[in-house]
Design a protein around this motif. Sequence first.
Motif, short mmCIF file in Angstrom:
data_model
loop_
_atom_site.label_atom_id
_atom_site.label_comp_id
_atom_site.label_asym_id
_atom_site.label_seq_id
_atom_site.Cartn_x
_atom_site.Cartn_y
_atom_site.Cartn_z
N ASP A 1 0.84 -1.19 0.00
CA ASP A 1 0.00 0.00 0.00
C ASP A 1 0.88 1.24 0.00
N GLU A 2 0.32 2.33 -0.47
CA GLU A 2 1.09 3.57 -0.59
C GLU A 2 1.72 3.98 0.73
N LYS A 3 0.95 3.82 1.82
CA LYS A 3 1.46 4.30 3.10
C LYS A 3 2.62 3.45 3.62
N ASP A 4 2.72 2.23 3.14
CA ASP A 4 3.77 1.33 3.64
C ASP A 4 5.00 1.31 2.75
N GLU A 5 4.91 2.05 1.64
CA GLU A 5 5.99 1.97 0.64
C GLU A 5 7.36 2.19 1.23
N GLY A 6 7.52 3.32 1.94
CA GLY A 6 8.84 3.67 2.47
C GLY A 6 9.40 2.59 3.36
#
Lengths: 361, 150
Positions: B89-94
């Motif tokens: 998910d976008e929020k977990d990318e980093g």
Amino acid sequence: MNSPSAQFVTSRRIGVYDPIHQIGMWGENFKSNSNLNASASLIVEDVKLDSQSEDASHGTEGPSNQYDQEATKPTDKVQRRLAQNREAARKSRLRKKAYVQQLETSRLKLIQLEQELERARQQGLYIGGGLDAGHLGFSGTVNSGITTFEMEYGHWMEEQNRQICDLRNALNAHITDTELRMLVESGMNHYFELFRMKATATRADVFYMMSGMWKTSAERFFLWIGGVRPSKLLKVLGPQLEPMTEQQSSDVFNLEHSCQQAEDALSQGMERLQQTLADTVAAGQLSEGSCNRQMTNAMEKLEALMAFVEQADHIRQETLQQMSRILTIRQAARGLLAMGEYFQRLRALSSLWATRPREPA
Amino acid sequence: MQQAIPYKSWPLPLHTNTGHTQQSFTLLNDMTNQSLVSPKAVLKPTEDMLSMVSESAVIVFARRGCCMGHVVRRLLLGLGVNPALYEVDEKDEGAVIKELELIRNGKDGKVQFPAVFIGGSLFGGLDRVMATHISGDLIPILKDAGALWL
């Protein structure tokens, strides 16, 4: 007794006999050009105002009679009218000068456009509807990235034609492998240069690149994600590389197969992108205020399109590299020549088709 | 016919310290939206990413809904490989990228999505997969990793 319009003409001394009619004509001729139209209507307005002021000065019978009967007697009113006439004449001359200058510049622009059109037609470039980027300036917006690309592509094509010629002469003249190697490397690098140009242009306008707008119509018939489909090209040109060793034939066959698989994967990704984009655009049509969010989502999806063009060119470049590893120098030279000639013929076909005699409707 | 190589034959990578492993464990617990498509490697959300990577012959880390991730998967499927898939998910990318950079196993450079691990080590992105396949080197690598056998 002179009529007002005759006096008007006399004071102008230019032999234009019906100024309002003339300017009306000028206005009609250039209705399509909004700039000229504006100035033409300005001219008409000014003339109307001047005529009105002149009519006002001729309003009563008295002063004009005096002028007729005592032509040599300078009264105040006469002086004023003469001054007004001079002023009107001067203004008229200035307006005419400005108008003629505008005509001249428009004429030059028209000649320029016609030349461009002719040049483009000769190269078989597509010009017409569907240019939503408006890079030719018809719609008023100019995409400089695309303009640059088209210009560079023109030069690239000239160089390409020169290289094809050199290759043909070299193969006929039976030059050494070392010399041939230089030509082959130039040819390869020339294609790599094109991929670099395409990468830059893709960032300027991905739809332009996707649609192969810089190519001729016959080339566009075979379009696959902004260019040629490598596996198909290999199949078409393969026979021209014979004779090949067993190993080479097998390697080329495997390359065709791998290429096909890579292309298929990319095509499937593209279909998925189309699907999600369509779903995004169609979604939430019943709720208010969802349009902006939809558009933002859709825009994000479109960003992904650039990656597809990039990856397609990557496949083309890698295929070219792999072929150069499989083939001998002489075979590679023949391959480059065959490929170059193939596209030249496609371009010629486009021109022929575009200029074919058509039956009257 | 080659014999299928069992999954746990590679040594676990050694350079993650326990502190970080605990952190990644917590992160995995928070990622409630994971979906793993491959029936071959049914990985539970609480499993450590390290073992995920080492237990799969091929695993693809991709952004959720990313079309390039889809391209990688379709290419591998077309070759007869069934890759495990980890959708990010976008929020977990980093966080995921950081994890992957630690698991990297020797390869240099930034990790980008989609990221493909073959045989427990980072192979590369779509570019490398495409280039390797066209040069004919991908299938041998997949065979060596036990992702393919024929």
